[in-house]
Design an enzyme around this catalytic site. Sequence first.
Site, PDB file in Angstrom:
ATOM      1  N   ASP A  20     -44.174  92.666  35.418  1.00 48.56           N
ATOM      2  CA  ASP A  20     -43.434  92.088  34.282  1.00 48.56           C
ATOM      3  C   ASP A  20     -43.889  92.809  33.008  1.00 48.56           C
ATOM      4  OD1 ASP A  20     -46.002  90.951  34.528  1.00 48.56           O
ATOM      5  OD2 ASP A  20     -45.413  89.060  33.597  1.00 48.56           O
ATOM      6  N   HIS A 251     -56.528  92.433  33.838  1.00 45.86           N
ATOM      7  CA  HIS A 251     -55.986  91.748  35.019  1.00 45.86           C
ATOM      8  C   HIS A 251     -55.249  92.709  35.972  1.00 45.86           C
ATOM      9  CE1 HIS A 251     -56.849  88.193  32.668  1.00 45.86           C
ATOM     10  NE2 HIS A 251     -55.980  88.552  31.741  1.00 45.86           N
TER      11      HIS A 251
HETATM   12  O1  RIB Z   1     -52.746  86.035  33.702  1.00 45.79           O
HETATM   13  C1  RIB Z   1     -52.639  87.419  33.581  1.00 45.79           C
HETATM   14  C2  RIB Z   1     -51.322  87.915  34.114  1.00 45.79           C
HETATM   15  O2  RIB Z   1     -50.240  87.310  33.391  1.00 45.79           O
HETATM   16  C3  RIB Z   1     -51.122  89.386  33.979  1.00 45.79           C
HETATM   17  O3  RIB Z   1     -50.357  89.846  35.057  1.00 45.79           O
HETATM   18  C4  RIB Z   1     -50.340  89.505  32.701  1.00 45.79           C
HETATM   19  O4  RIB Z   1     -49.615  90.716  32.636  1.00 45.79           O
HETATM   20  C5  RIB Z   1     -49.438  88.319  32.794  1.00 45.79           C
HETATM   21  O5  RIB Z   1     -48.332  88.613  33.587  1.00 45.79           O
HETATM   22 CA    CA Z   2     -48.382  91.202  34.580  1.00 43.22          CA
END
Ligand code: RIB
Ligand code: CA
Length: 327
Positions: A20, A251
């Site tokens: 995303d 992340h």
């Molecule tokens: O919580 C972190 C995640 O949420 C990551 O994938 C960030 O890009 C959002 O999509």
């Molecule tokens: Ca993400």
Amino acid sequence: MQSITPSTEPDDRLFVIDCDTGIDDALALGYMLARHGDRLVAVTTVFGNVSVAQATINTLDLLAVAGRPDISVHTGAATSLDGAFAGTAHRVHGTNGFGGVALPTSARQPSAESAPAAIVRLAHEYSGRLVIIAVGPPTNLAIALSMDPSIATLIDEVVVMGGAVQHAGNATPVAEANIWHDPEAAQRVFASAMRVRMVPLDATMRQRLTAADAAQLQASSSATARLIGEALDHYLGFYEDVFGLQECALHDPLAVAVAVGDESVLHEARSPITVELANGPSRGATIVDLRRAYHGPVAVEGARNRVVLRTEDDFGSRLVAALLTLP
Ligand code: RIB
Ligand code: CA
């Protein structure tokens, strides 16, 4: 502590990143292109940090800057399975999902084939070799599974960035954003016959970049690294405002680095993962059975799911080094 070091076995796996896009999604794509770009067979997009349309634009633009306009991009789900959420997280990622930084516009269009259809096709085409790295809400995977349940045993592994086990949530007190944005999809994926590895906040919040890292990227001769470095200013600002941290968490790139086998996993549990679906304060929580953790590495009998709880420190420096090699 159980330690799993990167394998030296010959590796013929191929990868799809489902994202995303998103600042840390851009870090994830950049890392993959730099380290294993020849094994990225497609990128699929989903709502989340931004609308799916914006995520698709950001992905096409980023791939073009990075010199990989040949990688197909497939547009996926525009909303969660229940239709309740279509994005966005402007405060975290900026209104365009890239911290307000303008990427050069790519003239390329996404594939006419949808993200779930592409996942189904690629699972058959590369039976036993395909790894899906889902770094947004796992809605495309849930739809692909309902289109063709046989893909569950054709896909080698699914790595989901999401969830919070012993760490606080980041979307609610207990829920991490990717799971919170589509708990029903996540539950279908975790409960399926697929081999699923979850990389939750417990692991990803430990890996960080600083303003000095962003400055290094901004000063580099790589156009891709410079743009990502500029976008990081917004992301670092969010972490400072909300978490009081002088660093931002990694992340999505950590999930990619774990999936491709670049990072050593220091602590992992084998346990079913259950997503709380009730409409109460725990909706979107990911429940993992760590009751026997004091005995050593947790391995619940019969569990297919794996949960990465900790990886080797200082992934940030390896991520920066990789991004600096991009065009
Ligand atoms: O919580 C972190 C995640 O949420 C990551 O994938 C960030 O890009 C959002 O999509
Ligand atoms: Ca993400």
